[in-house]
Design an enzyme around this catalytic site. Structure first.
Site, mmCIF file in Angstrom:
data_model
loop_
_atom_site.group_PDB
_atom_site.id
_atom_site.type_symbol
_atom_site.label_atom_id
_atom_site.label_comp_id
_atom_site.label_asym_id
_atom_site.label_seq_id
_atom_site.Cartn_x
_atom_site.Cartn_y
_atom_site.Cartn_z
ATOM 1 N N THR A 33 16.207 25.591 15.930
ATOM 2 C CA THR A 33 15.217 24.524 16.101
ATOM 3 C C THR A 33 15.021 23.766 14.790
ATOM 4 O OG1 THR A 33 13.550 26.200 15.718
ATOM 5 C CG2 THR A 33 13.955 25.568 18.015
ATOM 6 N N GLY A 85 13.974 21.086 12.238
ATOM 7 C CA GLY A 85 12.753 20.288 12.213
ATOM 8 C C GLY A 85 11.514 21.081 12.578
ATOM 9 N N ASP A 86 11.686 22.375 12.792
ATOM 10 C CA ASP A 86 10.590 23.221 13.258
ATOM 11 C C ASP A 86 9.706 23.663 12.090
ATOM 12 O OD1 ASP A 86 9.009 25.299 14.190
ATOM 13 O OD2 ASP A 86 10.561 26.113 15.475
ATOM 14 N N VAL A 87 8.467 23.202 12.102
ATOM 15 C CA VAL A 87 7.545 23.561 11.023
ATOM 16 C C VAL A 87 7.347 25.069 10.946
ATOM 17 C CG1 VAL A 87 5.170 23.337 10.217
ATOM 18 C CG2 VAL A 87 6.343 21.363 11.148
ATOM 19 N N GLY A 88 7.239 25.714 12.103
ATOM 20 C CA GLY A 88 7.037 27.157 12.126
ATOM 21 C C GLY A 88 8.194 27.900 11.485
#
Length: 293
Positions: free
Chosen positions: A242, A244-247
């Site tokens: 993923t 671009g996933d901030v998490g």
DNA sequence: CACCAGGTATGGC
DNA sequence: GCCATACATGGT
């Protein structure tokens, strides 16, 4: 009606339940003391199932409906990713000095899926760029109004809205629920793509992961993150990341893999050591973010 | 009142 | 291709 599925090595029902119960108000399953209940639709007919554990078996009880046993077994196997052999993944994790604690801490945690591709895409649209608490609220409002409702023993169970229902909605229908204009547009457009048959799980299953990603990203509202998320959760394409996933970034940062938020190139090089298990690695990294109970 | 949250589309260079 | 910005809204 009750039947059982033998529990394979490296499977922990408790770890899976823990993930399903991460302090969020998910309307699509109910965590009980030692079981989980879920409403599923088999050819639009509501089936309520209860899953628990006993002596190295998962016990599935049909609380409502009279479905073919095999259909329910297949659903549960897919949802909990039961048939996956995690040996190779744990071997890779073990070799990473920052992540190897996960082999023991999260042992037996499976990549919990979203077998319904339409639901997976909608859920990732809903979750874009907002905090998860609010995302679960939106999902609940949406599902309570447009999904399937079933009452059983003083509880209410829900199944996610069908694409046929969502395709007929207008943006204005969703704004009072506090969907943004964009999210409403995206959801309705995606529903239409399903109704038209342009997108379906069966169709994407025929494609390579790269082809499936391209196909999904052509749809307005589906970017790289959403496409990877959906393929990971619905088609179990384990090479998905993923981006671009901030998490994901936060998890890697917290584990001191990177002094600040990693760039795309840094992400790519990190995942080189987790070839073919990228999605599981992402999932375990998300797990590492969860607040301890 | 800023700034961020399990992003994406759009427009400029 | 890579960057800045608008988008909406709740939480801290």
């Amino acid at each position: 009606m009750t039947f059982s599925i033998p529990i394979p090595p490296n499977f922990s029902f408790q770890e899976c339940l823990w993930f399903l119960d991460r302090n969020y108000d998910d309307c699509l399953h109910e965590i009980r003391e030692s079981s989980v209940r879920k409403l599923i639709l088999v050819q639009a007919i509501p089936i309520l199932i209860d899953i628990s554990e006993k002596e190295q078996n998962l016990i599935i009880t049909i609380l409502e409906g009279n479905p073919q046993q095999q259909i329910v077994i297949d659903f549960v196997k897919e949802w909990f990713d039961i048939e996956r052999d995690l040996t190779d993944f744990y071997h890779l994790l073990h070799q990473d000095s920052d992540l190897n604690y996960m082999v023991t801490e999260y042992k037996g945690l499976r990549l919990l899926g979203i077998p319904d591709l339409f639901e997976a895409l909608c859920w990732s649209i809903i979750g874009q760029q907002i905090n998860l608490n609010f995302a679960y609220k939106l999902k609940r409002r949406f599902t309570e109004v447009y999904g399937t409702t079933f009452h059983f023993q003083n509880s209410v169970y829900y199944a996610f809205p069908s694409c046929e229902v969502v395709a007929k909605l207008k943006v204005e229908d969703l704004l009072p629920m506090q969907f943004s204009n964009r999210k409403a547009e995206y959801l309705i457009e995606i529903a239409k793509q399903f109704v038209d048959g342009n997108i379906s799980k069966a169709k994407l299953s025929e494609l390579s992961t790269d082809e499936a990603l391209k196909k999904l990203i052509q749809v307005r509202g589906i970017g790289e993150w959403t496409a990877n998320y959906a393929l990971m959760k619905s088609l179990k394409r384990l090479e998905c990341i993923t981006y671009g996933d901030v998490g994901l970034y936060n998890a890697l940062h917290c584990l001191k893999k990177f002094p600040k938020r990693p760039s795309r190139g840094e992400i790519e090089s990190f995942f080189i050591n987790f070839k073919n298990w990228e999605a599981y690695t992402v999932f375990y990294l998300w797990r590492s973010l969860a607040i301890p109970q």
